[in-house]
Design a protein around this motif. Structure first.
Motif, mmCIF file in Angstrom:
data_model
loop_
_atom_site.group_PDB
_atom_site.id
_atom_site.type_symbol
_atom_site.label_atom_id
_atom_site.label_comp_id
_atom_site.label_asym_id
_atom_site.label_seq_id
_atom_site.Cartn_x
_atom_site.Cartn_y
_atom_site.Cartn_z
ATOM 1 N N VAL A 196 -14.144 27.780 -17.766
ATOM 2 C CA VAL A 196 -15.448 28.238 -18.221
ATOM 3 C C VAL A 196 -16.027 29.172 -17.164
ATOM 4 N N GLU A 197 -16.432 30.352 -17.583
ATOM 5 C CA GLU A 197 -17.040 31.292 -16.645
ATOM 6 C C GLU A 197 -18.420 30.781 -16.254
ATOM 7 N N LEU A 198 -18.622 30.627 -14.965
ATOM 8 C CA LEU A 198 -19.874 30.069 -14.465
ATOM 9 C C LEU A 198 -20.646 31.109 -13.669
ATOM 10 N N ASN A 238 -7.571 19.823 -11.604
ATOM 11 C CA ASN A 238 -8.233 20.380 -12.782
ATOM 12 C C ASN A 238 -7.930 19.451 -13.949
ATOM 13 N N PRO A 239 -8.863 18.583 -14.349
ATOM 14 C CA PRO A 239 -8.568 17.610 -15.397
ATOM 15 C C PRO A 239 -8.355 18.241 -16.766
ATOM 16 N N HIS A 272 -5.874 22.709 -21.353
ATOM 17 C CA HIS A 272 -6.529 23.836 -22.009
ATOM 18 C C HIS A 272 -6.370 25.139 -21.230
ATOM 19 N N GLY A 273 -5.803 25.053 -20.015
ATOM 20 C CA GLY A 273 -5.624 26.245 -19.190
ATOM 21 C C GLY A 273 -5.931 25.951 -17.736
ATOM 22 N N GLY A 297 2.397 18.434 -18.888
ATOM 23 C CA GLY A 297 2.494 19.786 -18.359
ATOM 24 C C GLY A 297 2.179 19.831 -16.881
ATOM 25 N N LEU A 298 1.860 21.030 -16.408
ATOM 26 C CA LEU A 298 1.519 21.218 -15.008
ATOM 27 C C LEU A 298 0.005 21.289 -14.840
ATOM 28 N N ALA A 299 -0.514 20.432 -13.970
ATOM 29 C CA ALA A 299 -1.939 20.442 -13.660
ATOM 30 C C ALA A 299 -2.158 21.228 -12.379
#
Length: 244
Positions: free
Chosen positions: A73-75, A62-63, A67-68, A13-15
């Motif tokens: 993850v909201e930090l 973004n490794p 998953h998106g 996919g696209l990273a």
């Protein structure tokens, strides 16, 4: 400093990734930078821009793109010790799903994208990483001995794959360990493996540091450790990519 989000085609996919370049219009050496397990966020973007200011084209992927897009993850603005358990509970499944094979497959795409950029000078590149990203950096360098001239890991678990991958390293190496991550005895064993592999390296414990010391948005941050990191990283990159 020119910086933007880019999309990298991969077999899966696209990273999404963050890219930062010097603003002089010249071509510069490329650096693939792996974030820690908390992913792309303001502190990583700032570090990429800082490195670009020293004359390098920096790509921070973004490794976890399968998953998106980042942030997954909201930090909190500052990741304190009270926040860490809840954050790690969300991050660890992503890290565990990012297998050795995925790292290597993605690295092909990341390196291909980086070296094809018009801003990037022809020739080998460097890879650096933080925490688990340090391990991914080593795996990338070992899988691409002809393309990676330097690899750095900061507070990363670089020895968990055993001596085999270390033996595949042809790049110049700097491993910086937190005092809380590695005992002097474990450091000696790691360095013996690097010696046996014939690696050109420095591998040392940064005194007084704890895991995550480069990350200014966490309680682990150590300003002296971060500055030592910049001094070591720039010396490595300049020696391998600029001075030759």
């Amino acid at each position: 400093m020119p910086a933007k989000t880019v999309q990298i085609p991969t077999p899966d996919g696209l990273a999404d990734a963050y890219a930062a370049f010097p603003d002089d219009g010249e071509r510069h050496p490329g650096v693939l930078m792996y974030a820690d397990g908390f992913g792309i966020r303001p502190v990583l973007r700032a570090m990429a821009r800082e490195l670009a200011g020293h004359g390098y084209c920096v790509l921070v992927p973004n490794p976890f793109y399968r998953h998106g897009t980042a942030p997954l993850v909201e930090l909190p603005e500052h990741i304190g010790e009270e926040d860490r358990p809840a954050v790690m509970a969300r991050v660890m499944p992503l890290i565990e799903a990012h297998t050795v094979e995925r790292v290597r497959r993605d690295a092909d795409a990341y390196l291909g994208f980086l070296t094809s950029r018009p801003e990037v000078r022809t020739g080998p590149v460097a890879v650096t990483g933080y925490c688990i990203g340090g391990l991914w950096a080593v795996r990338t360098a070992a899988a691409h001995p002809g393309r990676v001239a330097a690899v750095a890991s900061f507070h990363g678990p670089v020895g968990v794959d055993g001596p085999g991958p270390l033996a595949g390293l042809t790049a110049r190496v700097h491993f910086a360990h937190a005092e809380s991550d590695l005992s002097p005895e474990a450091l000696g064993e790691l360095n013996q493996a690097l010696d046996a592999a014939g690696v050109d390296y420095t591998s040392e414990i940064y005194p007084g540091t704890v895991h995550g010391f480069t990350m200014s948005d966490t309680d682990a941050f150590d300003s002296a450790g971060l500055q030592r990191h910049w001094d070591s990283l720039l010396a490595l990159l300049d020696g391998a990519l600029v001075d030759g």
